[in-house]
Design a protein around this motif. Sequence first.
Motif, PDB file in Angstrom:
ATOM      1  N   ASP A  14       0.824  -1.214   0.000  1.00 34.12           N
ATOM      2  CA  ASP A  14       0.000   0.000   0.000  1.00 34.12           C
ATOM      3  C   ASP A  14       0.856   1.262   0.000  1.00 34.12           C
ATOM      4  OD1 ASP A  14      -2.158  -1.706   0.199  1.00 34.12           O
ATOM      5  OD2 ASP A  14      -2.496  -1.351   2.333  1.00 34.12           O
ATOM      6  N   PHE A  15       2.076   1.164   0.525  1.00 32.91           N
ATOM      7  CA  PHE A  15       2.933   2.346   0.664  1.00 32.91           C
ATOM      8  C   PHE A  15       3.778   2.622  -0.576  1.00 32.91           C
ATOM      9  CE2 PHE A  15       2.436   0.638   5.029  1.00 32.91           C
ATOM     10  CZ  PHE A  15       1.755   1.711   5.581  1.00 32.91           C
ATOM     11  N   LEU A  16       3.759   1.712  -1.522  1.00 33.50           N
ATOM     12  CA  LEU A  16       4.605   1.850  -2.706  1.00 33.50           C
ATOM     13  C   LEU A  16       3.832   2.447  -3.873  1.00 33.50           C
ATOM     14  CD1 LEU A  16       6.352  -1.655  -2.665  1.00 33.50           C
ATOM     15  CD2 LEU A  16       7.163   0.476  -1.625  1.00 33.50           C
ATOM     16  N   PRO A  17       4.534   3.111  -4.797  1.00 34.41           N
ATOM     17  CA  PRO A  17       3.876   3.529  -6.040  1.00 34.41           C
ATOM     18  C   PRO A  17       3.316   2.303  -6.762  1.00 34.41           C
ATOM     19  CG  PRO A  17       6.044   4.547  -5.819  1.00 34.41           C
ATOM     20  CD  PRO A  17       5.951   3.516  -4.737  1.00 34.41           C
ATOM     21  N   ARG A  18       2.252   2.490  -7.502  1.00 33.12           N
ATOM     22  CA  ARG A  18       1.576   1.355  -8.140  1.00 33.12           C
ATOM     23  C   ARG A  18       2.514   0.532  -9.017  1.00 33.12           C
ATOM     24  NH1 ARG A  18      -3.766   1.170  -7.367  1.00 33.12           N
ATOM     25  NH2 ARG A  18      -4.818   3.047  -6.608  1.00 33.12           N
ATOM     26  N   ASP A  19       3.460   1.192  -9.670  1.00 32.01           N
ATOM     27  CA  ASP A  19       4.337   0.452 -10.581  1.00 32.01           C
ATOM     28  C   ASP A  19       5.443  -0.316  -9.859  1.00 32.01           C
ATOM     29  OD1 ASP A  19       5.818   2.608  -9.760  1.00 32.01           O
ATOM     30  OD2 ASP A  19       6.446   3.239 -11.760  1.00 32.01           O
ATOM     31  N   GLN A  20       5.492  -0.218  -8.509  1.00 32.03           N
ATOM     32  CA  GLN A  20       6.494  -0.956  -7.742  1.00 32.03           C
ATOM     33  C   GLN A  20       5.877  -2.035  -6.848  1.00 32.03           C
ATOM     34  OE1 GLN A  20       8.828   1.913  -5.551  1.00 32.03           O
ATOM     35  NE2 GLN A  20       9.951   2.579  -7.357  1.00 32.03           N
ATOM     36  N   ARG A  21       4.565  -2.146  -6.875  1.00 30.79           N
ATOM     37  CA  ARG A  21       3.898  -3.088  -5.979  1.00 30.79           C
ATOM     38  C   ARG A  21       4.034  -4.526  -6.465  1.00 30.79           C
ATOM     39  NH1 ARG A  21      -1.714   0.381  -4.833  1.00 30.79           N
ATOM     40  NH2 ARG A  21      -0.656   2.163  -3.845  1.00 30.79           N
ATOM     41  N   GLU A  22       4.132  -5.436  -5.471  1.00 23.50           N
ATOM     42  CA  GLU A  22       4.174  -6.877  -5.745  1.00 23.50           C
ATOM     43  C   GLU A  22       5.326  -7.263  -6.668  1.00 23.50           C
ATOM     44  OE1 GLU A  22       2.255  -8.711  -4.045  1.00 23.50           O
ATOM     45  OE2 GLU A  22       0.640  -7.365  -3.422  1.00 23.50           O
ATOM     46  N   GLN A  23       6.432  -6.534  -6.575  1.00 29.74           N
ATOM     47  CA  GLN A  23       7.598  -6.879  -7.387  1.00 29.74           C
ATOM     48  C   GLN A  23       8.867  -6.420  -6.680  1.00 29.74           C
ATOM     49  OE1 GLN A  23       8.181  -4.218 -10.968  1.00 29.74           O
ATOM     50  NE2 GLN A  23       6.072  -3.657 -10.463  1.00 29.74           N
ATOM     51  N   ILE A  24       9.996  -6.913  -7.162  1.00 35.40           N
ATOM     52  CA  ILE A  24      11.285  -6.556  -6.574  1.00 35.40           C
ATOM     53  C   ILE A  24      11.624  -5.107  -6.927  1.00 35.40           C
ATOM     54  CG2 ILE A  24      13.761  -7.005  -6.669  1.00 35.40           C
ATOM     55  CD1 ILE A  24      13.065  -9.964  -7.117  1.00 35.40           C
ATOM     56  N   VAL A  25      12.050  -4.364  -5.892  1.00 37.50           N
ATOM     57  CA  VAL A  25      12.429  -2.963  -6.062  1.00 37.50           C
ATOM     58  C   VAL A  25      13.921  -2.836  -5.760  1.00 37.50           C
ATOM     59  CG1 VAL A  25      12.042  -0.592  -5.303  1.00 37.50           C
ATOM     60  CG2 VAL A  25      10.129  -2.219  -5.339  1.00 37.50           C
ATOM     61  N   SER A  26      14.668  -2.279  -6.682  1.00 37.75           N
ATOM     62  CA  SER A  26      16.105  -2.076  -6.477  1.00 37.75           C
ATOM     63  C   SER A  26      16.345  -0.744  -5.774  1.00 37.75           C
ATOM     64  CB  SER A  26      16.843  -2.093  -7.817  1.00 37.75           C
ATOM     65  OG  SER A  26      16.771  -3.382  -8.405  1.00 37.75           O
ATOM     66  N   VAL A  27      17.241  -0.779  -4.780  1.00 32.35           N
ATOM     67  CA  VAL A  27      17.552   0.420  -3.999  1.00 32.35           C
ATOM     68  C   VAL A  27      19.059   0.644  -4.023  1.00 32.35           C
ATOM     69  CG1 VAL A  27      17.342   1.568  -1.773  1.00 32.35           C
ATOM     70  CG2 VAL A  27      15.609  -0.087  -2.474  1.00 32.35           C
ATOM     71  N   ASP A  28      19.473   1.812  -4.471  1.00 28.15           N
ATOM     72  CA  ASP A  28      20.885   2.182  -4.447  1.00 28.15           C
ATOM     73  C   ASP A  28      21.184   2.945  -3.159  1.00 28.15           C
ATOM     74  OD1 ASP A  28      21.349   1.087  -6.973  1.00 28.15           O
ATOM     75  OD2 ASP A  28      20.712   2.938  -7.977  1.00 28.15           O
ATOM     76  N   PHE A  29      22.339   2.681  -2.559  1.00 25.86           N
ATOM     77  CA  PHE A  29      22.671   3.349  -1.300  1.00 25.86           C
ATOM     78  C   PHE A  29      24.181   3.453  -1.136  1.00 25.86           C
ATOM     79  CE2 PHE A  29      22.338  -1.177  -0.554  1.00 25.86           C
ATOM     80  CZ  PHE A  29      23.366  -1.490   0.323  1.00 25.86           C
ATOM     81  N   ARG A  30      24.584   4.356  -0.257  1.00 31.29           N
ATOM     82  CA  ARG A  30      25.990   4.556   0.065  1.00 31.29           C
ATOM     83  C   ARG A  30      26.224   4.235   1.540  1.00 31.29           C
ATOM     84  NH1 ARG A  30      28.500   7.515  -3.966  1.00 31.29           N
ATOM     85  NH2 ARG A  30      27.102   8.627  -5.406  1.00 31.29           N
TER      86      ARG A  30
END
Length: 238
Positions: free
Chosen positions: A14-30
């Motif tokens: 529910d907290f994710l944008p519709r195009d990111q729901r129910e799928q793997i989301v890649s996150v870049d970080f330092r």
Amino acid sequence: MSRAQFLFVGRLNDFLPRDQREQIVSVDFRERQSVKHLAESLGVPHPEIGRVQVNGQEGTLSTITQDGDRVEIHPIPNGWPVEPRFVLDSHLGRLAAYLRMLGFDCLYQNDYEDDELAEIVQREGRILLSRDRRLLMRKVLVHGYCLRFLDSIEQLSEVIRRFDLTKRIIPFHRCLRCNHPLEPVEKKTILDRLEPLTKLHFDEFQICPACRQIYWKGSHYERMKKLIEQTIESKAGK
């Protein structure tokens, strides 16, 4: 730059944008980043998070994420192990009244500041109900739930469902104004406060020992009783 993959399960989507729901989301970080920090950077408040798995192994919100990690995050299961006690933010006055009507301990003031709410949660172990995700992301908060709906009746239904409250409902024993448990009161001791028709048609009364508000089973009682029945039926049908 490091990269991890996050998969959110169930209602956390529910907290994710519709195009990111129910799928793997890649996150870049330092540098060093915890699962909690990266999950909240995607919009998911930590009080909503239950089980965490990192590369198929059990993890926690404080687990430090490494480059290439695959993180799977589950919501806290519905229910609550003990009688829940709530505190509501200043925009949820009607929901507070409804929850009190069902018998639940709910602190509410229309002038609560965010710092006050966080302090109450930390001091008393209450569950914060709010639609403010940023408030729910405060480090000191342990228990909280982000309401998805705007309508107060729908909010009531989702709180009942999330905390599995149906069997805990004991209606009409808590003051709608100040949250204090009600006590029976003899009619003769409050006659001077009753309207003529109320004196004539009703004999059983309750009173709040804190604010002295009087309650009886008038037309308002029947309306609230019907609301309770409809809410429970709605919850059962979902």
